[in-house]
Motif scaffolding. Structure first.
Motif, PDB file in Angstrom:
ATOM      1  N   SER A 141      -3.984   5.557  19.107  1.00 54.09           N
ATOM      2  CA  SER A 141      -3.735   6.628  18.138  1.00 54.09           C
ATOM      3  C   SER A 141      -3.592   6.076  16.730  1.00 54.09           C
ATOM      4  CB  SER A 141      -2.465   7.396  18.517  1.00 54.09           C
ATOM      5  OG  SER A 141      -2.585   8.010  19.775  1.00 54.09           O
ATOM      6  N   VAL A 142      -3.013   4.879  16.632  1.00 54.59           N
ATOM      7  CA  VAL A 142      -2.836   4.240  15.325  1.00 54.59           C
ATOM      8  C   VAL A 142      -4.165   3.693  14.813  1.00 54.59           C
ATOM      9  CG1 VAL A 142      -1.701   2.365  14.079  1.00 54.59           C
ATOM     10  CG2 VAL A 142      -0.431   3.686  15.780  1.00 54.59           C
ATOM     11  N   ILE A 143      -4.866   2.951  15.667  1.00 60.69           N
ATOM     12  CA  ILE A 143      -6.128   2.325  15.250  1.00 60.69           C
ATOM     13  C   ILE A 143      -7.172   3.375  14.898  1.00 60.69           C
ATOM     14  CG2 ILE A 143      -8.039   0.870  16.025  1.00 60.69           C
ATOM     15  CD1 ILE A 143      -6.038  -0.686  17.716  1.00 60.69           C
ATOM     16  N   ALA A 144      -7.188   4.481  15.639  1.00 67.71           N
ATOM     17  CA  ALA A 144      -8.182   5.531  15.407  1.00 67.71           C
ATOM     18  C   ALA A 144      -8.066   6.129  14.014  1.00 67.71           C
ATOM     19  CB  ALA A 144      -8.037   6.623  16.466  1.00 67.71           C
ATOM     20  N   PHE A 145      -6.858   6.084  13.435  1.00 65.55           N
ATOM     21  CA  PHE A 145      -6.670   6.675  12.110  1.00 65.55           C
ATOM     22  C   PHE A 145      -7.479   5.940  11.036  1.00 65.55           C
ATOM     23  CE2 PHE A 145      -4.085   7.879   8.317  1.00 65.55           C
ATOM     24  CZ  PHE A 145      -4.232   9.244   8.436  1.00 65.55           C
ATOM     25  N   ALA A 146      -7.900   4.725  11.335  1.00 62.25           N
ATOM     26  CA  ALA A 146      -8.745   3.984  10.389  1.00 62.25           C
ATOM     27  C   ALA A 146     -10.060   4.722  10.144  1.00 62.25           C
ATOM     28  CB  ALA A 146      -9.017   2.578  10.928  1.00 62.25           C
ATOM     29  N   SER A 147     -10.572   5.394  11.176  1.00 61.90           N
ATOM     30  CA  SER A 147     -11.815   6.155  11.003  1.00 61.90           C
ATOM     31  C   SER A 147     -11.595   7.351  10.072  1.00 61.90           C
ATOM     32  CB  SER A 147     -12.350   6.620  12.364  1.00 61.90           C
ATOM     33  OG  SER A 147     -11.456   7.545  12.972  1.00 61.90           O
ATOM     34  N   VAL A 148     -10.397   7.947  10.117  1.00 64.48           N
ATOM     35  CA  VAL A 148     -10.062   9.049   9.204  1.00 64.48           C
ATOM     36  C   VAL A 148     -10.002   8.543   7.768  1.00 64.48           C
ATOM     37  CG1 VAL A 148      -8.317  10.750   8.568  1.00 64.48           C
ATOM     38  CG2 VAL A 148      -8.814  10.331  10.967  1.00 64.48           C
ATOM     39  N   LEU A 149      -9.361   7.384   7.572  1.00 57.19           N
ATOM     40  CA  LEU A 149      -9.273   6.802   6.231  1.00 57.19           C
ATOM     41  C   LEU A 149     -10.662   6.495   5.677  1.00 57.19           C
ATOM     42  CD1 LEU A 149      -6.244   4.358   6.655  1.00 57.19           C
ATOM     43  CD2 LEU A 149      -6.270   6.590   5.529  1.00 57.19           C
ATOM     44  N   MET A 150     -11.548   6.015   6.540  1.00 58.96           N
ATOM     45  CA  MET A 150     -12.906   5.726   6.090  1.00 58.96           C
ATOM     46  C   MET A 150     -13.648   7.013   5.745  1.00 58.96           C
ATOM     47  SD  MET A 150     -15.046   3.407   5.349  1.00 58.96           S
ATOM     48  CE  MET A 150     -16.755   3.475   4.834  1.00 58.96           C
ATOM     49  N   THR A 151     -13.469   8.036   6.571  1.00 58.52           N
ATOM     50  CA  THR A 151     -14.142   9.310   6.320  1.00 58.52           C
ATOM     51  C   THR A 151     -13.646   9.952   5.045  1.00 58.52           C
ATOM     52  OG1 THR A 151     -14.365   9.651   8.714  1.00 58.52           O
ATOM     53  CG2 THR A 151     -14.683  11.567   7.318  1.00 58.52           C
ATOM     54  N   PHE A 152     -12.332   9.879   4.822  1.00 58.90           N
ATOM     55  CA  PHE A 152     -11.730  10.577   3.680  1.00 58.90           C
ATOM     56  C   PHE A 152     -11.832   9.771   2.386  1.00 58.90           C
ATOM     57  CE2 PHE A 152      -7.785  12.122   1.397  1.00 58.90           C
ATOM     58  CZ  PHE A 152      -8.345  13.339   1.039  1.00 58.90           C
ATOM     59  N   PHE A 153     -11.448   8.482   2.437  1.00 59.32           N
ATOM     60  CA  PHE A 153     -11.433   7.654   1.239  1.00 59.32           C
ATOM     61  C   PHE A 153     -12.706   6.816   1.085  1.00 59.32           C
ATOM     62  CE2 PHE A 153      -6.776   8.155   1.628  1.00 59.32           C
ATOM     63  CZ  PHE A 153      -6.510   8.591   0.349  1.00 59.32           C
ATOM     64  N   GLY A 154     -13.048   6.104   2.151  1.00 59.36           N
ATOM     65  CA  GLY A 154     -14.136   5.134   2.055  1.00 59.36           C
ATOM     66  C   GLY A 154     -15.447   5.726   1.600  1.00 59.36           C
ATOM     67  N   VAL A 155     -15.814   6.853   2.189  1.00 56.65           N
ATOM     68  CA  VAL A 155     -17.090   7.488   1.838  1.00 56.65           C
ATOM     69  C   VAL A 155     -17.077   7.941   0.383  1.00 56.65           C
ATOM     70  CG1 VAL A 155     -18.579   9.471   2.290  1.00 56.65           C
ATOM     71  CG2 VAL A 155     -17.610   8.195   4.198  1.00 56.65           C
ATOM     72  N   ASN A 156     -15.966   8.539  -0.042  1.00 57.16           N
ATOM     73  CA  ASN A 156     -15.882   9.064  -1.415  1.00 57.16           C
ATOM     74  C   ASN A 156     -15.902   7.972  -2.475  1.00 57.16           C
ATOM     75  OD1 ASN A 156     -15.641  11.527  -0.206  1.00 57.16           O
ATOM     76  ND2 ASN A 156     -13.857  12.181  -1.368  1.00 57.16           N
ATOM     77  N   TYR A 157     -15.244   6.852  -2.173  1.00 52.16           N
ATOM     78  CA  TYR A 157     -15.032   5.846  -3.217  1.00 52.16           C
ATOM     79  C   TYR A 157     -15.950   4.628  -3.123  1.00 52.16           C
ATOM     80  CZ  TYR A 157     -10.816   8.348  -4.597  1.00 52.16           C
ATOM     81  OH  TYR A 157      -9.937   9.300  -5.036  1.00 52.16           O
ATOM     82  N   PHE A 158     -16.423   4.307  -1.925  1.00 51.09           N
ATOM     83  CA  PHE A 158     -17.156   3.055  -1.760  1.00 51.09           C
ATOM     84  C   PHE A 158     -18.599   3.215  -1.291  1.00 51.09           C
ATOM     85  CE2 PHE A 158     -12.617   2.098  -0.831  1.00 51.09           C
ATOM     86  CZ  PHE A 158     -12.367   1.388  -1.984  1.00 51.09           C
ATOM     87  N   LEU A 159     -18.983   4.415  -0.906  1.00 54.24           N
ATOM     88  CA  LEU A 159     -20.357   4.657  -0.483  1.00 54.24           C
ATOM     89  C   LEU A 159     -20.987   5.718  -1.373  1.00 54.24           C
ATOM     90  CD1 LEU A 159     -19.920   4.736   3.414  1.00 54.24           C
ATOM     91  CD2 LEU A 159     -20.612   2.810   1.987  1.00 54.24           C
ATOM     92  N   SER A 160     -22.286   5.696  -1.484  1.00 54.22           N
ATOM     93  CA  SER A 160     -22.974   6.698  -2.290  1.00 54.22           C
ATOM     94  C   SER A 160     -23.649   7.707  -1.375  1.00 54.22           C
ATOM     95  CB  SER A 160     -24.024   6.034  -3.191  1.00 54.22           C
ATOM     96  OG  SER A 160     -24.982   5.346  -2.404  1.00 54.22           O
ATOM     97  N   GLY A 161     -23.539   8.960  -1.750  1.00 58.74           N
ATOM     98  CA  GLY A 161     -24.138  10.021  -0.947  1.00 58.74           C
ATOM     99  C   GLY A 161     -23.866  11.365  -1.582  1.00 58.74           C
ATOM    100  N   MET A 162     -24.273  12.410  -0.903  1.00 57.95           N
ATOM    101  CA  MET A 162     -24.130  13.757  -1.450  1.00 57.95           C
ATOM    102  C   MET A 162     -22.682  14.234  -1.471  1.00 57.95           C
ATOM    103  SD  MET A 162     -27.427  15.735   0.147  1.00 57.95           S
ATOM    104  CE  MET A 162     -29.077  15.384  -0.447  1.00 57.95           C
TER     105      MET A 162
END
Length: 330
Positions: A271-292
């Motif tokens: 449950s703890v480790i899985a939250f890393a995917s949420v952080l990537m979806t919410f923060f990582g995509v917005n700040y570190f990846l380019s896309g629509m």
């Protein structure tokens, strides 16, 4: 206002915005959530270790305070909605405010089952609001980019972002359970085992709600994408990571079906480790990846990696300690 052909804001909206800026509702909500949440957590843990009548009585006013802070938080969202004339979750700052609101709401929904869940949710909501008020978040109320001028903004974003609050609850419960596992011994093992089992059930319920919201929100996003861009799915980074998050949490919620993986320790760690995917979806995509979906890019967030490394180290240490104590003492 004089140069505009149509009035940008009414006099009431201007007066409400002046009040909104002076009142700093989200800052005070953050302070209240953290202070009351931490105090409530201390009382709940104290009641767990050594039950006392006065402690149980003191918990009720703290719960009432959390409800009042939640209403203050809700009023801030409502005022921002009125000023902007749109749903206030269109950028990074507004999304953080909404995630904090969803987290607090999730804690209130589980109030009958666990005061500790409410305490964790309130404290976590305070941390989210505190981060939202840091310098790298822009609180300015701005016009929407053209693609976001749709009623789907209110529906899709509200549903999928609310899931992050429930996933955050499960992550906090997992961390709390691993801490309790780390201090488990012969004297307190029965009490801790009962509380760990209880919190794990609440954590699993939060996971199921979060997974349902995430799945529905992703499908709604596909419908919006078809209206905006003429395709349901294009493997944009945000879409891809939303799918990854769905799969990750689907695995976590089904771990108990495999006999050798049916373990409280493994479930809470997952449950703890899985939250890393949420952080990537919410923060990582917005700040570190380019896309629509990268509407919130900012050059000042690279320092966040330091905090992520610290968090990873804490999780690893907790995982090792809790595994050793749980397997040997319980």
């Amino acid at each position: 206002q004089k140069q505009s052909a149509t009035p940008l804001l009414t006099e009431k909206q201007v007066s409400w915005e002046l009040f909104y800026n002076k009142a700093r509702l989200f800052f005070w909500s953050a302070m209240g959530y953290m202070a009351v949440g931490l105090l409530l957590l201390i009382f709940v843990v104290g009641q767990l270790l050594k039950p006392r009548r006065w402690v149980k009585t003191a918990i009720i006013p703290l719960v009432a305070l959390v409800v009042l802070i939640f209403l203050l938080h809700t009023s801030g969202i409502g005022i921002r909605w009125y000023i902007s004339g749109r749903a206030p979750w269109a950028n990074a700052y507004e999304s953080m405010i909404y995630v904090a609101w969803a987290t607090a709401l999730a804690g209130l929904l589980f109030i009958k089952r666990s005061f500790m869940t409410l305490a964790l949710a309130a404290f976590f909501a305070g941390i989210i609001l505190f981060v939202a008020n840091l310098n790298f978040m822009d609180p300015e109320i701005t016009p929407l980019v053209p693609v976001l001028k749709s009623y789907w903004l209110m529906i899709h974003v509200a549903v999928i972002t609310a899931s992050y609050g429930f996933f955050g609850i499960s992550c906090l419960i997992g961390l709390t359970n691993m801490v309790m596992m780390s201090v488990a011994g012969k004297k307190n093992k029965e009490i801790l085992k009962a509380r760990i089992t209880e919190l794990s059930i609440v954590g699993e319920m939060a996971l199921w709600v979060g997974l349902a919201l995430m799945t529905v929100g992703t499908f709604l996003g596909a419908v919006w994408a078809n209206e905006s861009w003429g395709r349901y799915w294009g493997w944009d980074p945000k879409e891809t990571w939303a799918l990854i998050t769905m799969v990750v949490y689907a695995v976590v919620t089904h771990l108990h079906l495999v006999k050798r993986w049916n373990s409280l320790w493994l479930f809470n760690l997952a449950s703890v480790i899985a939250f890393a995917s949420v952080l990537m979806t919410f923060f990582g995509v917005n700040y570190f990846l380019s896309g629509m979906h990268s509407y919130g890019q900012n050059d000042n967030v690279h320092g966040i990696f330091t905090y992520l490394y610290i968090a990873l180290g804490v999780v690893v240490i907790l995982a090792v300690l809790s595994y050793r104590r749980w397997k040997t003492k319980v």
